[in-house]
Design a protein around this motif. Sequence first.
Motif, mmCIF file in Angstrom:
data_model
loop_
_atom_site.group_PDB
_atom_site.id
_atom_site.type_symbol
_atom_site.label_atom_id
_atom_site.label_comp_id
_atom_site.label_asym_id
_atom_site.label_seq_id
_atom_site.Cartn_x
_atom_site.Cartn_y
_atom_site.Cartn_z
ATOM 1 N N GLN A 1 0.826 -1.210 0.000
ATOM 2 C CA GLN A 1 0.000 0.000 0.000
ATOM 3 C C GLN A 1 0.866 1.268 0.000
ATOM 4 O O GLN A 1 0.444 2.313 -0.491
ATOM 5 N N THR B 1 0.096 4.388 -2.523
ATOM 6 C CA THR B 1 -0.062 5.780 -2.088
ATOM 7 C C THR B 1 1.016 6.670 -2.706
ATOM 8 O O THR B 1 0.757 7.817 -3.082
ATOM 9 N N ASP C 1 -0.067 7.602 -6.073
ATOM 10 C CA ASP C 1 -1.225 8.501 -5.979
ATOM 11 C C ASP C 1 -0.751 9.928 -5.698
ATOM 12 O O ASP C 1 -1.200 10.884 -6.344
ATOM 13 N N ASP D 1 2.659 5.055 3.334
ATOM 14 C CA ASP D 1 1.221 5.355 3.284
ATOM 15 C C ASP D 1 0.741 5.949 4.596
ATOM 16 O O ASP D 1 -0.054 6.897 4.596
ATOM 17 N N TRP E 1 1.940 9.787 4.343
ATOM 18 C CA TRP E 1 1.558 10.657 3.226
ATOM 19 C C TRP E 1 0.070 10.621 2.902
ATOM 20 O O TRP E 1 -0.456 11.558 2.311
ATOM 21 N N SER E 2 -0.627 9.568 3.300
ATOM 22 C CA SER E 2 -2.078 9.545 3.061
ATOM 23 C C SER E 2 -2.803 10.515 3.985
ATOM 24 O O SER E 2 -3.973 10.848 3.752
ATOM 25 N N LYS E 3 -2.114 11.004 5.020
ATOM 26 C CA LYS E 3 -2.747 11.906 5.986
ATOM 27 C C LYS E 3 -2.352 13.375 5.773
ATOM 28 O O LYS E 3 -2.783 14.239 6.529
#
Length: 551
Positions: free
Chosen positions: A120, A124, A127, A173, A176-178
Amino acid sequence: MSPITLSRRQALAGGAIGSVAALLALAGCSTDSAESAGRLLTIPREDMGTFTRNFNPFSPNNAPMTAQAIYEPMLIFNAVRGDTVPWLAESWEAAEDGMSMTFHLREDVTWSDGNPLVAQDVVTTFDVQLKTLGGYDYLDTVTAEDDHTVVFTFSRAYSVALYELGQQLVTPDHVWSKIDDPAKDTNENPVGTGPFTEIANFQAQSFDLMPNPTYWQKDKVKIPGIRMLAFAGNDGANLAAINGDVDWAPQYMADIQTAYVDKDSEHRHYWFPGIGSTIQWTLNTTKAPFNDPAFRKAVSQVVDREAVCQTGMSGYASPVDPTGMGEGFADWKDPEALASPLCTYDVSAAEKALDEAGYTKGADGRRSNPDGSELSFSISVGSTSSDWLSVAQIIVQNLADVGITATVDSPDWSEVTSSLENGSFDTAVCWSSVGATPYTYYQSAMSVDKVKPVGEQTFENYHRFGDQEATELLGQFAATFDEDEQKEICKQIQARFLETWPVIPLFPGPEWGAYTDVNFTGWPTEEDAYASLSTRSTTTVLILTSLEPRA
């Protein structure tokens, strides 16, 4: 990303501080604190007068070593040997139809905060990359098939995806997803998988990188840490190297044998393989007369590349051949393309071509445009690049010899780069793109997919030139995994390159690198080329995990 690319803002020269001790004093650091951890691997950065605490791998302005010591890719391509080193991925395979690629991640990798590397993270990463910097126009989906398997699917068969996808820096993830706005976040305390992730003693002109406490190859981290020093030009960086204050000297140094090596020939060495991007005279093809291929071809023969390399580059580079490709692609070069005279210094041929194209001389010996207007323009080079400034001055003199008026414009590199990116420049001495195959160079030089309108920011194809026929050939190249077939297509691409002559190549860029082994051993050499001596390459991490303190 300077994805493999890229670029050198090797802006050198400029203001200098007399010694590293003085610099550290200004920065509020002390050499005593460094000694307490053991001698840190000390590296100058010659094109940054000050550092900003920005370790965002998605930022074009991140701090040195972000992409070499903190974050890592799935694989590393070594341009010196032409081989590939598995890194965060231990294996990969492409689908037979070329429409997808699967990477298998190592299972023993953890982030510096202790979390495991999982598929994941890669999902991310891409993305965020697509939202911030873009690229990968062939990419359809990125899927975590399980914790350690990532599958990429493409909108079209794309054989060269391996090196592009594989060398993307991977980010966690769970971090950086936050982040709400990844493009602007400065990531002051990075979480990476690299060998040196701990930021210490950060000051405007110096900072330290200490070992990642959970590094997956901990037995290979033998140096106590890295110290980066900021210099606003190569004069200061070179002085630090000559004085023995730094261990690594990755910048241009005139007469390096006398100035540096001969002062301690037992320990000091340099090696400049010509594997960097092709350095070129880039003409803005959105403006006249640079939109005229006859003009571009004529002035290409005006340039004395021997003088450019021997005088401007101190003999460290060799003239490029008409394919525009560097030393690493000898097997790809078409003999018919090599026979072209476009890179041959021939004043008579150039004058004849200019006359035939309508750029005629007046009574004063100066040429004008076909519409009778004054023919004059500027050549931009960053003020701190003493080598490239010399190159530009030689071109100016060459042009004067055939009646063309040009001047060197030398503001700060930031201003030059901005004009390249927004398309407002006339001409410039600058870099090209380079990858694991010739595809990257020619795609950047001629693909219509890489052309951005003036005013829209671009990080390649600054000359803003696209050719439909070349684009179709590049598509055929990317669609096959058969290297023999790729080489045949590459011959046609080279023919189109010569026909359109979108840029004026000058010389394959030397990969600068010098070092002293007084404090650390295990450096790569021409005989043991496990990496180049660059501090900005994907192979730099191979050096950081090979060096060890001298016993």
